[in-house]
Design an enzyme around this catalytic site. Structure first.
Site, PDB file in Angstrom:
ATOM      1  N   ARG A  10       0.870  -1.264  -0.150  1.00  0.00           N
ATOM      2  CA  ARG A  10      -0.053   0.022  -0.005  1.00  0.00           C
ATOM      3  C   ARG A  10       0.900   1.299  -0.236  1.00  0.00           C
ATOM      4  O   ARG A  10       0.374   2.391  -0.325  1.00  0.00           O
ATOM      5  CB  ARG A  10      -0.875   0.178   1.177  1.00  0.00           C
ATOM      6  CG  ARG A  10      -2.172  -1.014   0.877  1.00  0.00           C
ATOM      7  CD  ARG A  10      -2.800  -1.319   2.140  1.00  0.00           C
ATOM      8  NE  ARG A  10      -2.121  -1.588   3.374  1.00  0.00           N
ATOM      9  CZ  ARG A  10      -1.708  -2.977   3.464  1.00  0.00           C
ATOM     10  NH1 ARG A  10      -1.931  -3.868   2.617  1.00  0.00           N
ATOM     11  NH2 ARG A  10      -0.863  -3.155   4.595  1.00  0.00           N
ATOM     12  N   GLU A  14       5.593  -6.935  13.504  1.00  0.00           N
ATOM     13  CA  GLU A  14       4.998  -7.137  14.730  1.00  0.00           C
ATOM     14  C   GLU A  14       4.550  -8.564  14.868  1.00  0.00           C
ATOM     15  O   GLU A  14       4.078  -8.943  15.833  1.00  0.00           O
ATOM     16  CB  GLU A  14       3.989  -6.276  14.780  1.00  0.00           C
ATOM     17  CG  GLU A  14       2.728  -5.853  13.897  1.00  0.00           C
ATOM     18  CD  GLU A  14       3.152  -5.086  12.609  1.00  0.00           C
ATOM     19  OE1 GLU A  14       2.267  -4.838  11.957  1.00  0.00           O
ATOM     20  OE2 GLU A  14       4.206  -4.795  12.296  1.00  0.00           O
TER      21      GLU A  14
END
Length: 171
Positions: free
Chosen positions: A59, A96
């Site tokens: 993105r 993460e």
């Protein structure tokens, strides 16, 4: 910013259980929302010398070319392995929720170029940190790191010192 924030939808349990994914697709599909986001980011850097805008897959490189166009700069993507056809360098980094690898063409950045880094989301800062290291290894100078969305509670900025960090929407 509430008008833009309202165009970001939450997708629970993606990409894994317990994560609430911030989906920017409704914002990108909205002409006014997309224009406003690009104007805000490019406006923040309009007085900086930016030679090239780097967008991180996936993105980030949806947004980066529009910001590059607004700034009169070029564009270079940083992609996942196997997507770039020419000579490249790569870097492994921690997410993460796992690990990944990013690549950039060896000629994607020239020594001394002023580079604006763009991604859709700042979480822990791992992806952008790896992107910055790739750009700097080619001799680029980071002007700043711009994000459409920042998850402030994850404190990803700490992994991106000493760069200028700019985020449009903060959670």
């Amino acid at each position: 910013m509430n008008e833009l924030k309202n165009l970001v939808r939450d997708v629970p349990d993606f990409p894994k259980k317990g994560i609430i994914f911030k989906d920017i697709m409704p914002l990108l599909q909205n002409p006014k929302g997309l224009r406003k986001a690009v104007e805000i980011i490019s406006g923040h850097y309009k007085n900086e010398k930016v030679d090239i805008v780097v967008g991180a897959e996936a993105r980030g490189f949806i947004l980066a070319p529009t910001i590059a166009f607004a700034l009169g700069a070029g564009f270079t993507p940083i992609r996942k392995p196997g997507k770039l056809p020419y000579e490249k360098i790569s870097m492994s980094y921690a997410l993460e929720y796992g690990t990944d690898v990013l690549e950039i063409h060896k000629d994607g950045i020239s020594k001394g170029q002023q580079v604006l880094m763009v991604d859709d989301l700042l979480a822990t800062g791992g992806t952008m940190s790896a992107c910055c290291k790739l750009v700097e290894s080619l001799g680029g100078r980071i002007v700043g790191c711009a994000f459409l969305v920042e998850l402030s509670f994850l404190d990803g900025k700490k992994n991106l010192t000493p760069y200028d960090i700019f985020s449009v929407i903060k959670y």
